[in-house]
Design a protein around this motif. Structure first.
Motif, short mmCIF file in Angstrom:
data_model
loop_
_atom_site.label_atom_id
_atom_site.label_comp_id
_atom_site.label_asym_id
_atom_site.label_seq_id
_atom_site.Cartn_x
_atom_site.Cartn_y
_atom_site.Cartn_z
N ASP A 27 -18.94 39.33 49.36
CA ASP A 27 -20.16 38.63 48.91
C ASP A 27 -20.96 39.56 47.99
OD1 ASP A 27 -21.77 35.91 50.25
OD2 ASP A 27 -22.76 37.18 48.75
N ARG A 53 -20.77 24.40 48.90
CA ARG A 53 -21.69 23.67 48.02
C ARG A 53 -21.53 24.04 46.55
NH1 ARG A 53 -26.61 26.14 46.48
NH2 ARG A 53 -26.35 28.37 46.75
N TYR A 70 -24.58 19.76 50.24
CA TYR A 70 -24.06 19.57 51.58
C TYR A 70 -25.11 20.00 52.58
CZ TYR A 70 -19.01 19.53 50.31
OH TYR A 70 -17.77 19.23 49.84
N MET A 103 -25.61 21.54 56.43
CA MET A 103 -24.78 22.54 57.10
C MET A 103 -23.61 21.91 57.85
SD MET A 103 -27.60 25.22 58.53
CE MET A 103 -28.92 24.08 58.85
N HIS A 117 -34.31 25.60 57.26
CA HIS A 117 -33.03 25.02 57.65
C HIS A 117 -33.09 24.53 59.09
CE1 HIS A 117 -31.48 26.80 54.00
NE2 HIS A 117 -30.36 26.12 54.20
C1 LIG Z 1 -33.89 24.72 50.24
C2 LIG Z 1 -32.72 24.24 51.05
C3 LIG Z 1 -32.93 23.78 52.35
C4 LIG Z 1 -31.87 23.35 53.11
N1 LIG Z 1 -32.12 22.88 54.36
C5 LIG Z 1 -31.11 22.42 55.11
C6 LIG Z 1 -31.36 21.87 56.40
O1 LIG Z 1 -32.51 21.81 56.86
N2 LIG Z 1 -30.31 21.41 57.12
C7 LIG Z 1 -29.02 21.45 56.65
O2 LIG Z 1 -28.10 21.02 57.36
N3 LIG Z 1 -28.75 21.97 55.43
C8 LIG Z 1 -29.75 22.46 54.65
N4 LIG Z 1 -29.49 22.98 53.40
C9 LIG Z 1 -28.08 23.11 52.96
C10 LIG Z 1 -27.43 24.46 53.38
O3 LIG Z 1 -28.18 25.52 52.85
C11 LIG Z 1 -25.99 24.51 52.86
O4 LIG Z 1 -25.25 23.44 53.39
C12 LIG Z 1 -25.21 25.79 53.21
O5 LIG Z 1 -26.00 26.93 53.19
C13 LIG Z 1 -24.07 25.95 52.22
O6 LIG Z 1 -23.21 27.01 52.60
P1 LIG Z 1 -22.11 27.52 51.56
O7 LIG Z 1 -21.32 28.55 52.27
O8 LIG Z 1 -21.40 26.39 50.94
O9 LIG Z 1 -22.93 28.17 50.36
P2 LIG Z 1 -23.87 29.51 50.28
O10 LIG Z 1 -24.67 29.64 51.52
O11 LIG Z 1 -24.54 29.45 48.99
O12 LIG Z 1 -22.78 30.68 50.26
C14 LIG Z 1 -22.06 31.04 49.12
C15 LIG Z 1 -22.01 32.56 49.07
O13 LIG Z 1 -21.08 32.95 48.04
C16 LIG Z 1 -21.56 34.12 47.42
N5 LIG Z 1 -20.92 34.20 46.10
C17 LIG Z 1 -20.95 33.28 45.12
N6 LIG Z 1 -20.21 33.70 44.06
C18 LIG Z 1 -19.70 34.89 44.40
C19 LIG Z 1 -18.87 35.84 43.72
N7 LIG Z 1 -18.39 35.61 42.47
N8 LIG Z 1 -18.55 37.00 44.34
C20 LIG Z 1 -19.02 37.27 45.60
N9 LIG Z 1 -19.82 36.40 46.29
C21 LIG Z 1 -20.14 35.24 45.68
C22 LIG Z 1 -23.06 33.90 47.36
O14 LIG Z 1 -23.72 35.13 47.22
C23 LIG Z 1 -23.35 33.21 48.70
O15 LIG Z 1 -23.71 34.13 49.70
C24 LIG Z 1 -30.54 23.38 52.59
C25 LIG Z 1 -30.32 23.81 51.28
C26 LIG Z 1 -31.41 24.21 50.51
C27 LIG Z 1 -31.16 24.61 49.09
#
Ligand SMILES: Cc1cc2nc3c(=O)[nH]c(=O)nc-3n(C[C@H](O)[C@H](O)[C@H](O)COP(=O)(O)OP(=O)(O)OC[C@H]3O[C@@H](n4cnc5c(N)ncnc54)[C@H](O)[C@@H]3O)c2cc1C
Length: 375
Positions: free
Chosen positions: A33, A347, A354, A356, A60
């Protein structure tokens, strides 16, 4: 360097797939990451002043109807049961969101609100969620008036602030989702399971990573080391357009500027989240001590300012849902499908908002179909 499994991204999507590979296939996994912490956007930490657990990337609340997902995460955390309540300031009153029968009585004089309550129940029935577009399609002048009121006061201002465009420039799905809830149910979500990990999301993620077959390398951007590593399988949870070097152009996002403010008082506002569709430049204020019912003499609140995403300047938060962007994403998806042993999920890779539970479901489903895909 050779690694059997590499996962790019230590957010929920990456962590679920890594946990499954390590615990079910007994294979080693390296997670990369580029950030300084695990957990991606669900990362939380203790604020140094108030000692309250704060969500770095915005509030969240976990909610799902999917028992499989709930049971899966429950292996790694106990839960603080929590039902989210959201208020919006409309004409100076804090009213329930989603707009419901209590909201009707809060904003209209009694002789009007009684009539509207009777009409919505007669037309649609009690305990129904009706999109305001459907309300607006009614021939009844009172119901049309109510639909227009909710559209103007609850939806329009918030949407313009949140997305930086008028509702007509977004997918119909955005406005058609705004419901009026013909009920006195004041909860924001109606899912069967609603909770927050008792010790926070970061602790839950730490527990998921607690397997000697999983190693995590932070401060590491995949694009910078891509040429130095070989792997049998790669799971990419980063931005799909970045993976393909923006060959077809950038996928647009909205970003957020989250400003945290400490207050030297026990409570600042009447509940965890207050929306401001009409006033101020921020969309909502969130007071974190409500989430885990934490006690402290001071408090901490975040204010959310929505802004355009700019590469290298701020973070990608929300994909912008419109036809043009779906088409652009589909071009990347077609390229992704041609790659063998590289899997896109999460996402940013799926270019999808999406919750969580949907991310967990997506990762579990991918894991369960790995054999089929490879056949
Ligand atoms: C403001 C906000 C509020 C939310 N509230 C809720 C809620 O109340 N309830 C709910 O169910 N969901 C909520 N969500 C949705 C939730 O945040 C997501 O579903 C979840 O965090 C997505 O996880 P992910 O692993 O897909 O993405 P992320 O959490 O974005 O993880 C992706 C990771 O990849 C890393 N990365 C990317 N590119 C690279 C690279 N080239 N090299 C190394 N690392 C890299 C990033 O640094 C990041 O850490 C909310 C979203 C937002 C924006």
């Amino acid at each position: 360097m050779y690694y059997k499994n590499i996962v790019v991204g230590c957010g929920l999507a990456g962590v679920v797939i890594a946990e499954r590979i390590a615990s079910q296939l007994n294979e080693p996994v390296l997670i990369l990451d580029r950030r300084s912490h695990i957990g991606g956007n669900i990362y939380d930490y203790k604020d140094s002043i108030s000692k309250i657990n704060v969500h770095k990337y915005g509030p969240h609340v976990f909610h799902t109807n999917n028992k499989l997902v709930w049971d899966y995460l429950s292996q790694f955390t106990s839960w603080h049961y929590f039902m989210y309540r959201v208020k919006a300031v409309i004409d100076g009153n804090e009213v329930n969101i989603p707009f419901n029968i209590d909201s009707i009585h809060k904003v209209f004089p009694k002789f009007i609100s009684d009539r509207l309550e009777k009409k919505v129940i007669e037309h649609f029935g009690f305990n129904k969620k009706i999109p305001i577009l459907e309300l607006n399609e009614s021939d009844d002048a009172d119901l049309k008036f109510l639909a227009e009121f909710i559209y103007e006061k609850v939806f329009l201002g918030y949407t313009i602030k949140q997305w930086g465009v008028k509702p007509e420039d977004l997918d119909k799905s955005v406005s058609s989702r705004v419901p009026i809830y013909i009920s006195r149910d004041g909860r924001y979500f109606q899912d069967k399971y609603q909770a927050i990990p008792s010790y926070g999301y970061t602790k839950m993620i730490e527990n998921m990573l607690n397997n000697s077959l999983i190693s995590v390398k932070l401060h590491t951007d995949f694009s910078e080391i891509q040429k130095l590593i070989k792997y049998e399988r790669l799971f990419f949870t980063g931005p799909i357009d970045e993976f393909f070097n923006y060959e077809f152009g950038e996928l647009p996002y909205r970003s957020l500027d989250l400003r945290f403010v400490n207050y030297d008082k026990e409570y600042f506002q009447s509940g965890p989240q207050i929306n401001y569709p009409e006033s101020y430049d921020f969309t909502r204020s969130v007071e974190y001590k409500y989430f885990l019912d934490e006690r402290s003499e001071s408090t901490i609140v975040s204010y959310e300012y929505s802004e355009a995403y700019q590469k290298g300047v701020n973070e990608r938060y929300y994909p912008v849902p419109n036809a043009r962007n779906h088409q652009l994403y589909n071009k990347y998806l077609e390229k992704a499908k041609q790659l063998k042993n590289i899997y896109f999920l999460g996402r940013l890779a799926d270019y999808k908002y999406y919750n969580m539970d949907q991310v967990v479901e997506r990762a579990l489903t991918l894991f369960n179909t790995l054999d089929e895909i490879n056949r």
